[in-house]
Design an enzyme around this catalytic site. Structure first.
Site, PDB file in Angstrom:
ATOM      1  N   GLY A 262       2.378   0.753  22.661  1.00  0.00           N
ATOM      2  CA  GLY A 262       0.940   0.634  22.880  1.00  0.00           C
ATOM      3  C   GLY A 262       0.505   1.148  24.238  1.00  0.00           C
TER       4      GLY A 262
ATOM      5  CD  GLU B  55       0.095   3.369  19.729  1.00  0.00           C
ATOM      6  OE1 GLU B  55      -0.186   3.720  18.575  1.00  0.00           O
ATOM      7  OE2 GLU B  55       0.458   2.203  20.023  1.00  0.00           O
TER       8      GLU B  55
ATOM      9  CD  GLU C  43       5.318   2.209  18.757  1.00  0.00           C
ATOM     10  OE1 GLU C  43       4.241   2.044  19.370  1.00  0.00           O
ATOM     11  OE2 GLU C  43       6.033   3.233  18.907  1.00  0.00           O
TER      12      GLU C  43
END
Length: 258
Positions: free
Chosen positions: A110, A113, A133
């Protein structure tokens, strides 16, 4: 005011620091809630012209999502979690004011991201990037598969996504994932210097550039048509009149954002 982020406004540049150093600044529900609250201020506060997002400490920008919050979620809850994350990162990506990620350490999952949703990225020489992930039996859910592919190309993106491998700052630079790599102590200064220049430009034109560039990667929008419309709209602004007059008069333009 906030418990998981720090904010500082100086010379019209807002610095947002994800502040969970004991968790390597991992993203949890509280971070997303507070990030959305500060984004409201970014969108509507005229004193803010541009933004830096970074992480507290020297180890991590954001080391990922807080995995403890994933345990026991249903399919529906997983979908809702990904949707909420994507919604927040779309707000960053589509913000009319420039948002720069200063990646000061690990930008994983994340965190990568989040960095990719910013308009561009500057990395310290200690930064590392990755979407690991698959090691959790997952894939990125906050837009990582799409933005990574757009930024570095399909082949490199798929390799990183399915291997979970990390890359260092210089590799990220060679891939086009970041714009600059600088020593850790120069990171915020580099971003500030760039944003100080951008802050002297016409805000409406800056916002239009961001919107048009984003449209280039959106198959549901005609970026060329959007560019034409935005170009024409600028002719109705005071800033366009000021900019062209200043150019012809050989002086520096002073833009009002109108």
């Amino acid at each position: 005011m906030y418990t998981t982020i720090l904010t500082s406004l100086e010379n019209n540049i807002l610095t947002i620091t994800i502040n969970r150093p004991d968790k390597l600044n991992a993203l949890n529900k509280a971070v997303f809630t507070e990030l959305n609250a500060v984004l409201d201020d970014v969108y509507f506060n005229s004193a803010i012209k541009s933004v830096i997002i970074t992480g507290s400490g020297s180890k991590a920008f954001v080391a990922g999502a807080d995995i403890a919050e994933f345990v026991g979620l249903s399919v529906e809850q997983g979908v809702a979690l990904a949707q909420a994350g994507q919604d927040t990162f779309f707000r960053i990506e589509n913000c009319p004011k420039p948002i720069v990620a200063c990646v000061n350490g690990f930008a994983l999952g994340g965190g990568c991201e989040l960095a990719m949703s910013c308009h561009f990225r500057i990395a310290s020489d200690t930064a590392k990037f990755g979407q690991p992930e698959v090691n959790l039996g997952l894939l990125p859910g906050y837009g990582g598969t799409q933005r990574l592919t757009h930024l570095i190309g399909k082949g490199r993106a798929i390799e990183l996504l399915i291997s979970g491998a990390l890359i260092d700052a210089n590799t990220a630079l060679s891939y086009g994932l970041v714009n600059y790599v600088v020593p850790q102590e120069e990171l915020l200064a580099k971003a500030t210097n760039i944003l100080q220049v951008i802050n002297t430009k016409a805000p409406i034109a800056v916002a239009a550039c961001i919107t048009a560039a984003n449209a280039a990667l959106d198959e549901q929008r005609d970026g060329f048509a959007l560019e034409i419309e935005a170009f024409g709209s600028c002719f109705a602004t005071d800033d366009m009149k000021e900019g062209t007059s200043a150019f012809l008069e050989k002086r520096k333009a002073v833009f009002s954002g109108k």
